[in-house]
Each structure stands twice: as structure tokens, then as C-alpha cells.
Design a protein around this motif. Sequence first.
Motif, PDB file in Angstrom:
ATOM      1  N   HIS A  12      -2.861  56.447  56.827  1.00 15.88           N
ATOM      2  CA  HIS A  12      -3.971  57.353  57.171  1.00 15.88           C
ATOM      3  C   HIS A  12      -3.990  57.723  58.646  1.00 15.88           C
ATOM      4  CE1 HIS A  12      -5.737  56.801  53.218  1.00 15.88           C
ATOM      5  NE2 HIS A  12      -5.561  55.506  53.360  1.00 15.88           N
ATOM      6  N   LYS A  13      -2.862  57.736  59.311  1.00 16.90           N
ATOM      7  CA  LYS A  13      -2.830  57.884  60.762  1.00 16.90           C
ATOM      8  C   LYS A  13      -3.537  59.131  61.287  1.00 16.90           C
ATOM      9  CE  LYS A  13       1.798  59.742  60.581  1.00 16.90           C
ATOM     10  NZ  LYS A  13       3.179  59.436  60.798  1.00 16.90           N
ATOM     11  N   GLU A  14      -3.484  60.238  60.558  1.00 14.68           N
ATOM     12  CA  GLU A  14      -4.117  61.449  61.070  1.00 14.68           C
ATOM     13  C   GLU A  14      -5.627  61.458  60.860  1.00 14.68           C
ATOM     14  OE1 GLU A  14      -3.079  62.025  56.862  1.00 14.68           O
ATOM     15  OE2 GLU A  14      -1.817  61.543  58.552  1.00 14.68           O
ATOM     16  N   ASN A  15      -6.158  60.551  60.048  1.00 14.10           N
ATOM     17  CA  ASN A  15      -7.588  60.532  59.745  1.00 14.10           C
ATOM     18  C   ASN A  15      -8.345  59.401  60.432  1.00 14.10           C
ATOM     19  OD1 ASN A  15      -7.360  62.743  58.002  1.00 14.10           O
ATOM     20  ND2 ASN A  15      -6.702  61.415  56.342  1.00 14.10           N
ATOM     21  N   ILE A  16      -7.645  58.535  61.146  1.00 10.89           N
ATOM     22  CA  ILE A  16      -8.288  57.368  61.741  1.00 10.89           C
ATOM     23  C   ILE A  16      -8.119  57.405  63.248  1.00 10.89           C
ATOM     24  CG2 ILE A  16      -8.247  54.850  61.915  1.00 10.89           C
ATOM     25  CD1 ILE A  16      -7.348  54.775  59.014  1.00 10.89           C
ATOM     26  N   ASP A  17      -9.240  57.374  63.966  1.00 14.23           N
ATOM     27  CA  ASP A  17      -9.187  57.329  65.426  1.00 14.23           C
ATOM     28  C   ASP A  17      -8.930  55.914  65.923  1.00 14.23           C
ATOM     29  OD1 ASP A  17      -9.681  60.064  65.693  1.00 14.23           O
ATOM     30  OD2 ASP A  17     -11.843  59.761  65.687  1.00 14.23           O
ATOM     31  N   PHE A  18      -9.606  54.928  65.308  1.00 16.95           N
ATOM     32  CA  PHE A  18      -9.390  53.539  65.679  1.00 16.95           C
ATOM     33  C   PHE A  18      -9.899  52.643  64.559  1.00 16.95           C
ATOM     34  CE2 PHE A  18     -13.636  54.477  67.097  1.00 16.95           C
ATOM     35  CZ  PHE A  18     -14.355  53.346  66.790  1.00 16.95           C
ATOM     36  N   ILE A  19      -9.451  51.409  64.550  1.00 12.80           N
ATOM     37  CA  ILE A  19      -9.910  50.407  63.589  1.00 12.80           C
ATOM     38  C   ILE A  19     -10.435  49.235  64.403  1.00 12.80           C
ATOM     39  CG2 ILE A  19      -9.244  48.784  61.775  1.00 12.80           C
ATOM     40  CD1 ILE A  19      -7.023  50.781  61.014  1.00 12.80           C
ATOM     41  N   GLU A  20     -11.666  48.849  64.087  1.00 11.05           N
ATOM     42  CA  GLU A  20     -12.266  47.731  64.796  1.00 11.05           C
ATOM     43  C   GLU A  20     -12.361  46.542  63.857  1.00 11.05           C
ATOM     44  OE1 GLU A  20     -16.430  46.754  67.099  1.00 11.05           O
ATOM     45  OE2 GLU A  20     -15.767  48.815  66.921  1.00 11.05           O
ATOM     46  N   PRO A  21     -11.890  45.380  64.264  1.00 13.29           N
ATOM     47  CA  PRO A  21     -11.948  44.194  63.398  1.00 13.29           C
ATOM     48  C   PRO A  21     -13.392  43.798  63.084  1.00 13.29           C
ATOM     49  CG  PRO A  21     -10.633  43.778  65.370  1.00 13.29           C
ATOM     50  CD  PRO A  21     -11.285  45.100  65.546  1.00 13.29           C
TER      51      PRO A  21
END
Length: 127
Positions: A12-21
Motif C-alpha cells: 500500500h505504499k502509495e496510500n500510506i504516509d506513515f505507520i505508527e506502532p
Amino acid sequence: NDTMLDAIRIVHKENIDFIEPDYMVEATQDTSTSSWALDRLDQMDLPLDGTFAPPNGMTGEGVHIYVVDTGVDAAHDDFLGRVGVSADCYNSDNPCPDSAYGDCHGHGTFTAGVAMGTKWGVAKQAV
């Protein structure tokens, strides 16, 4: 885990700005609010004019809001049947017994009210 996060990033690289744990959070007992918050959203300059007028008549119609909090009381008058699936996330060992939708703490209902409540909400027609 890092492997799962890496897989999500690749797919999903183009739809995700960042992932927070995930991490633990704690709700506080401060529930004070007033209409100045809405008034402040629609204007940059002081003094405030005492009204909330969304730009271009935007009301939230067609918008889905996802509140990840202590749950949402779907029976609250401000939501007029616009709450879909809800779960009490405040105390999973002892879920809200009084409702299929629950918020045994109240913070999630408050948060949803700010986002989409018919009285004080920003997007009054959102679901």
C-alpha cells in the motif's frame, strides 16, 4: 511486528504516509468543551465572530468518520442513527453490558460528537 509493517508498506505504499506502532494511552477526566472550538475552526483572525460556517457549505455528507477511542454511544441523540459498528475499547475485560454499542467511559462519544455531532460537530452529516 516489523515484518508485517514492511509488507503493508510494500503493498500500500502509495496510500500510506506513515505507520505508527501501537502504544498504551490513557483517557483523562477533562471533558470541558464549548462552542469556541467550532468558531475557531472556520476563521484565522481574531476576534472570533461566534459562528461556525463550514467553507463552501461542506457538511460532511458522504464522509465516513472512524473513531478509534473508548467506543461510541450510538443511541446518543447527536448521531441520529448514523453510527455503524462500535465497540467499547476502554475496558475489554468488562465490556459495556447495557448496549450493543457501548462507551462505558464516554470519551469516544465525546470525540465522535466533536467530529460529527448534530449540535457541536464539525461534519454534522457524516456517518
